[in-house]
Structure formats: structure tokens, C-alpha cells
Scaffold this motif. Sequence first.
Motif, short mmCIF file in Angstrom:
data_model
loop_
_atom_site.label_atom_id
_atom_site.label_comp_id
_atom_site.label_asym_id
_atom_site.label_seq_id
_atom_site.Cartn_x
_atom_site.Cartn_y
_atom_site.Cartn_z
N ASP A 120 0.83 -1.16 -0.10
CA ASP A 120 0.03 -0.02 0.02
C ASP A 120 0.82 1.19 0.03
OD1 ASP A 120 -2.23 -1.44 -0.01
OD2 ASP A 120 -2.91 -1.25 1.97
N VAL B 96 0.50 2.75 -5.82
CA VAL B 96 -0.77 2.74 -4.90
C VAL B 96 -0.74 4.23 -4.25
CG1 VAL B 96 -1.78 2.04 -2.84
CG2 VAL B 96 -0.44 0.32 -4.55
N ILE C 161 -8.40 2.47 -1.68
CA ILE C 161 -7.81 1.58 -2.03
C ILE C 161 -8.48 0.16 -2.48
CG2 ILE C 161 -6.05 -0.42 -1.47
CD1 ILE C 161 -4.49 1.99 -0.16
#
Length: 177
Positions: free
Chosen positions: A12, A17, A46
Motif C-alpha cells: 500500500d 498505490v 484502495i
Amino acid sequence: MNSGSVDLLSPDDSFLVRSSVVRLRLRAQAELDPLHILDFSDGFLIKFLRARDMDVELSLKLMLNYQRWRRESPEISGCLSPRSVSALLDNGYHGVLPLRDHSGSRVLVYRICRWNPKDWTAIQVFRVSLMTSEIIAMETETQQRGVKVIFDLEGWSFSHALQINPSLARKISSVLV
């Protein structure tokens, strides 16, 4: 962005990302109704990015559909309190297997014979699914590996079918898509 080149398992905090989250947040803030936004946190964004292989435009479209569905279906999405369906859960209608399958997917099980249409409306039954989906969608591994569903239709009857009118069927299919 070419969805074929994205590694969905990237951490992440990777550049891909982080930059996708920033771009999606900016687009969402510009296009979504601020009165109906539930969350702009990285984790929330996300989920949509992973569902669409980090493609910001497709993720935004998914968020718009999600927001529209929540707004148009308050009878389902308005009361997501476990207390509102606890007896149905206690009855064993729905469950999440404790272990993932061989590919890492979460496995959900629905036992229709445990749903008594005289006691529970189809809206309450679907609310259970929505709550479960919202909870397991927070799991990174579930976002990456997906969900599999087992419907045990033993006990399906005409009284079950009568609960699902065309309007509710449309709303259910909308959220599934």
C-alpha cells in the motif's frame, strides 16, 4: 493506466498505490456528492482501486455507482447495525468460513433453509450480505484474492421467491455488479 501491468499485490505504500490514491481522492472530491461520501481515507479508496486494477477512472466510476446505490437504497443500506439482523445471524443463515480457500479467497455460505420468510424480509436478508461485504472488503487479502460464495438452496420455496420483487431484484443486481 494499463490495468494489465499493475501488480495488485504491491504494498500500500508503493509509489503506484500512493499516486493512484491521491489521483482518485482528487477526482472523487471533484465529482462525488460531498453530502453522501462515506469516507475518503486511503483504505476506503484502495478498495475501489484494487477492484479495478488501480485504474483511477474505472475506480471512480465504481465509486459513483456505489454512492448512487447507497443513496437510492436506504431501506437496505441505511441501517447497517449488526443488532438489526443478529437473530438471523444467530440462526445460521449466513456465515464466513474461518479459513480461506486454496487461492486465498474468503468463502461465504448462505443457507436458505435457515431463512424463514415469515420472520425475515428479503431486505433484512440482503442487509446481512451487505454488512458482511463491507466488513470483509476492509481486509487487504480479500481485496487481492476475492470472495467465493456458496448458496445452499435446500429449502428454497415459493414464499422465498415472493419476497424478491422486481425492484429489490434490480437493487440487488446493481450492488453485485
